[in-house]
Design an enzyme around this catalytic site. Structure first.
Site, PDB file in Angstrom:
ATOM      1  N   LYS A  19       0.779  -1.174  -0.070  1.00 30.92           N
ATOM      2  CA  LYS A  19      -0.003  -0.108  -0.026  1.00 30.92           C
ATOM      3  C   LYS A  19       0.812   1.128   0.136  1.00 30.92           C
ATOM      4  O   LYS A  19       0.639   2.330  -0.703  1.00 30.92           O
ATOM      5  CB  LYS A  19      -1.076  -0.051   1.363  1.00 30.92           C
ATOM      6  CG  LYS A  19      -0.583   0.119   2.698  1.00 30.92           C
ATOM      7  CD  LYS A  19      -1.416  -0.283   3.466  1.00 30.92           C
ATOM      8  CE  LYS A  19      -0.721  -0.517   4.923  1.00 30.92           C
ATOM      9  NZ  LYS A  19       0.320  -1.622   4.994  1.00 30.92           N
ATOM     10  N   SER A  20       1.817   1.387   0.776  1.00 30.94           N
ATOM     11  CA  SER A  20       2.768   2.543   0.857  1.00 30.94           C
ATOM     12  C   SER A  20       3.495   2.601  -0.346  1.00 30.94           C
ATOM     13  O   SER A  20       3.518   3.715  -1.094  1.00 30.94           O
ATOM     14  CB  SER A  20       3.683   2.428   1.815  1.00 30.94           C
ATOM     15  OG  SER A  20       2.896   2.683   3.392  1.00 30.94           O
ATOM     16  N   ALA A  38       5.031  12.102   7.727  1.00 27.74           N
ATOM     17  CA  ALA A  38       5.537  10.856   8.396  1.00 27.74           C
ATOM     18  C   ALA A  38       5.035  10.715   9.753  1.00 27.74           C
ATOM     19  O   ALA A  38       5.214  11.640  10.557  1.00 27.74           O
ATOM     20  CB  ALA A  38       7.199  10.639   8.179  1.00 27.74           C
ATOM     21  N   THR A  39       4.178   9.635   9.880  1.00 28.63           N
ATOM     22  CA  THR A  39       3.732   9.441  11.349  1.00 28.63           C
ATOM     23  C   THR A  39       4.109   8.645  12.145  1.00 28.63           C
ATOM     24  O   THR A  39       3.880   8.528  13.334  1.00 28.63           O
ATOM     25  CB  THR A  39       2.258   9.133  11.138  1.00 28.63           C
ATOM     26  OG1 THR A  39       2.074   7.774  10.579  1.00 28.63           O
ATOM     27  CG2 THR A  39       1.501  10.288  10.379  1.00 28.63           C
ATOM     28  N   HIS A  54      11.706   2.629   3.959  1.00 25.47           N
ATOM     29  CA  HIS A  54      10.829   3.239   3.194  1.00 25.47           C
ATOM     30  C   HIS A  54      11.348   4.787   2.803  1.00 25.47           C
ATOM     31  O   HIS A  54      11.058   5.231   1.700  1.00 25.47           O
ATOM     32  CB  HIS A  54       9.751   3.837   4.285  1.00 25.47           C
ATOM     33  CG  HIS A  54       8.695   2.970   4.544  1.00 25.47           C
ATOM     34  ND1 HIS A  54       7.373   3.294   3.975  1.00 25.47           N
ATOM     35  CD2 HIS A  54       8.598   1.783   4.926  1.00 25.47           C
ATOM     36  CE1 HIS A  54       6.466   2.284   4.138  1.00 25.47           C
ATOM     37  NE2 HIS A  54       7.340   1.255   4.723  1.00 25.47           N
ATOM     38  N   ASP A  87       1.580   9.309   5.418  1.00 23.61           N
ATOM     39  CA  ASP A  87       1.655   7.583   5.751  1.00 23.61           C
ATOM     40  C   ASP A  87       2.362   7.595   7.146  1.00 23.61           C
ATOM     41  O   ASP A  87       3.200   8.031   7.299  1.00 23.61           O
ATOM     42  CB  ASP A  87       3.014   7.263   4.749  1.00 23.61           C
ATOM     43  CG  ASP A  87       2.826   5.657   4.617  1.00 23.61           C
ATOM     44  OD1 ASP A  87       2.199   5.158   5.274  1.00 23.61           O
ATOM     45  OD2 ASP A  87       3.944   5.296   3.825  1.00 23.61           O
TER      46      ASP A  87
END
Length: 180
Positions: A19-20, A38-39, A54, A87
């Site tokens: 998904k990302s 970015a979380t 990532h 994300d």
């Protein structure tokens, strides 16, 4: 050729579904400047490695704002010519639960920022409803909150895409012409 995204897109998928990566390709296909919100927070070496993977996969060309709790503030920083990748909503929710914030107020503020954002927003989130019922109360609370958060984002989104085994399927709306 560049592609146009609607104001709000939700990309759902299970863990390691792609998904990302799909959302990154979707944002990049617009040809516009890219903002990555970015979380994730790292508390161990495994998460350090995941974040590094990532970052390496995205490469250069992304403006990044780290916002583990204040996603709405980060969304307010978007420029109209950009496309935003948030994300992900799952990490944002986890951070809210661990910080014991007022989740209802935090979600309301986040939704308002998503809708009011000057740029199109693509939100990545985990689909957690297809698994087993967790054995402990915190995990059950998280699963319930995540499912409800996904439903509320999907209601507001113009495009909802699920990714399974790296393959996108539009659940709501139509994938834009030129979508990866």
């Amino acid at each position: 050729m560049s592609m146009t995204l609607p104001p709000l897109t939700l990309v759902l998928g299970g863990a390691a579904s792609g998904k990302s990566e799909y959302a990154e390709r979707l944002v990049a296909a617009t040809g516009r400047p890219m903002l990555y919100i970015a979380t994730a927070q790292s508390f161990d070496a495994e998460m350090d490695d995941k974040i590094a993977r990532h970052q390496a996969r995205r490469g250069d060309g992304w403006r990044t704002i780290e916002a583990p709790l204040e996603g709405s503030v980060a969304l307010d920083c978007a420029h109209a010519n950009e496309v935003v990748l948030f994300d992900c909503a799952t990490m944002w929710l986890s951070n809210q639960l661990f910080a014991e914030t007022d989740l209802g107020a935090a979600e309301t503020t986040l939704f308002e920022a998503m809708i009011d954002c000057a740029a199109p927003v693509v939100v990545v989130s985990n689909e957690v409803g297809a698994g087993i019922v967790p054995e402990n109360a915190l995990a059950r609370r998280f699963r319930q909150a995540q499912g409800e958060l996904n439903q509320r984002i999907a209601q507001r989104a113009d495009l909802v895409v699920t990714v399974m085994a790296g393959l996108p399927l539009a659940l709501k709306g139509t994938l834009p012409e030129g979508a990866p």
